[in-house]
Design a protein around this motif. Structure first.
Motif, short mmCIF file in Angstrom:
data_model
loop_
_atom_site.label_atom_id
_atom_site.label_comp_id
_atom_site.label_asym_id
_atom_site.label_seq_id
_atom_site.Cartn_x
_atom_site.Cartn_y
_atom_site.Cartn_z
N UNK A 206 0.84 -1.20 0.00
CA UNK A 206 0.00 0.00 0.00
C UNK A 206 0.87 1.24 0.00
N UNK A 207 0.27 2.35 -0.46
CA UNK A 207 0.85 3.67 -0.30
C UNK A 207 0.20 4.30 0.92
N UNK A 208 1.00 4.66 1.91
CA UNK A 208 0.51 5.24 3.16
C UNK A 208 1.05 6.66 3.25
N UNK A 209 0.15 7.65 3.28
CA UNK A 209 0.55 9.05 3.29
C UNK A 209 0.07 9.75 4.56
N UNK A 210 0.90 10.65 5.04
CA UNK A 210 0.51 11.57 6.12
C UNK A 210 0.31 12.92 5.46
N UNK A 211 -0.92 13.45 5.55
CA UNK A 211 -1.33 14.64 4.82
C UNK A 211 -1.80 15.72 5.78
N UNK A 212 -1.44 16.96 5.49
CA UNK A 212 -1.85 18.10 6.29
C UNK A 212 -2.38 19.20 5.39
N UNK A 213 -3.33 19.98 5.92
CA UNK A 213 -3.75 21.25 5.33
C UNK A 213 -3.29 22.35 6.28
N UNK A 214 -2.28 23.11 5.90
CA UNK A 214 -1.79 24.18 6.77
C UNK A 214 -0.96 25.14 5.94
N UNK A 215 -0.45 26.18 6.61
CA UNK A 215 0.29 27.21 5.88
C UNK A 215 1.74 26.85 5.62
N UNK A 216 2.32 26.00 6.48
CA UNK A 216 3.74 25.70 6.38
C UNK A 216 3.99 24.20 6.41
N UNK A 217 4.96 23.70 5.62
CA UNK A 217 5.35 22.29 5.70
C UNK A 217 6.02 21.98 7.03
N UNK A 218 6.14 20.68 7.32
CA UNK A 218 6.82 20.20 8.52
C UNK A 218 8.22 19.73 8.17
N UNK A 219 9.08 19.59 9.17
CA UNK A 219 10.32 18.84 8.93
C UNK A 219 9.96 17.42 8.51
N UNK A 220 10.72 16.87 7.57
CA UNK A 220 10.37 15.57 7.01
C UNK A 220 10.25 14.49 8.07
N UNK A 221 11.05 14.57 9.11
CA UNK A 221 11.01 13.55 10.17
C UNK A 221 9.65 13.47 10.85
N UNK A 222 8.90 14.57 10.88
CA UNK A 222 7.58 14.55 11.53
C UNK A 222 6.56 13.76 10.71
N UNK A 223 6.61 13.91 9.40
CA UNK A 223 5.74 13.09 8.56
C UNK A 223 6.08 11.60 8.75
N UNK A 224 7.35 11.32 8.70
CA UNK A 224 7.78 9.93 8.79
C UNK A 224 7.42 9.32 10.14
N UNK A 225 7.51 10.11 11.21
CA UNK A 225 7.11 9.61 12.53
C UNK A 225 5.63 9.28 12.57
#
Length: 389
Positions: A206-225
């Motif tokens: 599967x493709x598993x994504x962490x998605x946000x709607x906000x003004x600024x991106x996160x550090x990549x480590x936060x998505x991966x966590x």
């Protein structure tokens, strides 16, 4: 160097290639000479496009997977919906690029040049394009390069739909290949709209994504966590392999994106506002736009008077939701929960696709708590975005 064409396409991504393909399938435009300019080789799988549809598409032969069920999950409400009219589909970018380019290579009316467009301007006879490969002229140009916005944050809302996705393989059956995890809002929102999105290709992939709607991106480590937490705690996986990665950020704004630049330059794709401001979905909107333009050119020889055929009420709905996301992003979870809990799934998808009637629009708006929207209406009437409350 100077070469003259009927149509010039600035950009060979999803929008430019889609318009080129629609032109190639229209017999009444067979006498038109078409130039497509794209700086990238487009020989990598740099993205995927997902969409829902209630009918066949020109690209069904390259659909990588489709699903008959769609799941929505939030604290206190979970449901797996059986789709009736619709199917949810995914196309890989590389498959799309190869499919359309193969079609165009067999058609002598098309010329493909790997070059970047440096300037594109209207002239008396059409357009002039100064490119890294020289000067080209044409009667009409279709521009799908990224938009250049003069940002006005005191007047408009600017957010991103940003994500990191892992394509994972497991050693045990854990995914339902018939069901898209459309939005899983069960995680912490942290004053933003955050959810997990899963496209299963089989019981163990599967493709598993962490998605946000906000003004600024996160550090990549936060998505991966967040992805790791979903795999290890929600799915209770102890072993899995990451075999691919997808990273993206889609602009979501109510800043006006004009449909054209002068009499001979038509905008396409994100430049023309084809990424829906409140969801980021674009692929089907690009197809509808391409078909609309080609039908008018084939029937009358001229561009349609309404270049996009958009309905203004949906722009207002998008603006209201963007305002809520900007002020109180965590409320987005409650809004989508009410939408999916209180409406048939087909109505929700038709609404997000901008295909609902006024009575259905009223039913949709009547199904959600009104106060966040009333406050955003006040901000819209005052002509400025709301602030974080």
């Amino acid at each position: 160097m100077k070469s003259d064409y009927d149509y010039l396409l600035a950009g060979g991504g999803a929008a430019g290639l889609s318009l080129a393909y629609h032109i190639s399938q229209e017999p009444r435009l067979r006498d038109k000479r078409v130039l497509l300019l794209e700086p990238a080789a487009k020989d990598q799988n740099d993205r995927t496009w997902s969409f829902w549809t209630d009918g066949p598409t020109p690209f069904d032969s390259i659909v990588a997977h489709d699903w008959q069920q769609l799941a929505f999950r939030s604290p206190g409400f979970e449901r797996v919906f059986q789709l009736q009219r619709y199917r949810y589909k995914m196309i890989r970018g590389l498959d799309f690029y190869r499919f359309v380019r193969t079609e165009l290579a067999q058609n002598p009316q098309f010329t493909l040049v790997q070059a970047s467009v440096e300037t594109l301007r209207n002239v008396a006879t059409g357009v002039e394009a100064h490119t890294s490969a020289g000067l080209y002229t044409a009667r009409l140009a279709f521009d799908s390069r990224p938009p250049e916005l003069d940002r006005q944050p005191e007047k408009y809302r600017y957010l991103l739909q940003h994500f990191v996705g892992w394509e994972v393989e497991t050693e045990q059956d854990v995914f339902d290949p018939a069901t898209v995890e459309f939005m899983d809002f069960r995680g912490e929102q942290q004053q933003e709209a955050r959810f997990i999105y899963v496209l299963p290709f089989g019981p163990r992939q599967a493709l598993v994504e962490y998605t946000l709607f906000s003004e600024m991106p996160l550090p990549k480590a936060e998505y991966e966590a967040a992805i790791r937490h979903y795999l290890e705690h929600t799915l209770q996986l102890t072993t899995y392999r990451v075999v691919g990665e997808e990273v993206g950020a889609i602009p979501m704004t109510d800043h006006p994106l004009p449909a054209s630049a002068g009499p001979h330059i038509v905008h396409l794709g994100t430049r023309a506002g084809r990424a829906k401001p409140s969801t980021g979905y674009a692929f089907q909107r690009i197809q509808q736009h391409s078909a609309h333009l080609v039908q008018a050119l084939a029937s009358t020889g001229h561009l349609p008077k309404n270049l996009t055929n958009d309905q203004p009420q949906f722009h207002l709905f998008d603006t209201l939701l963007l305002d809520i996301m900007r002020r109180r992003g965590e409320v987005t979870r409650d809004i989508f929960t009410e939408l999916f809990q209180r409406n048939p799934i087909e109505r929700v998808l038709a609404f997000l696709d901008e295909r609902t009637s006024w009575p259905d629009n009223f039913r949709i708006m009547n199904s959600v708590t009104p106060w966040p929207f009333l406050r955003s209406i006040a901000h819209v009437l005052r002509g400025r975005p709301g602030k974080r409350s």
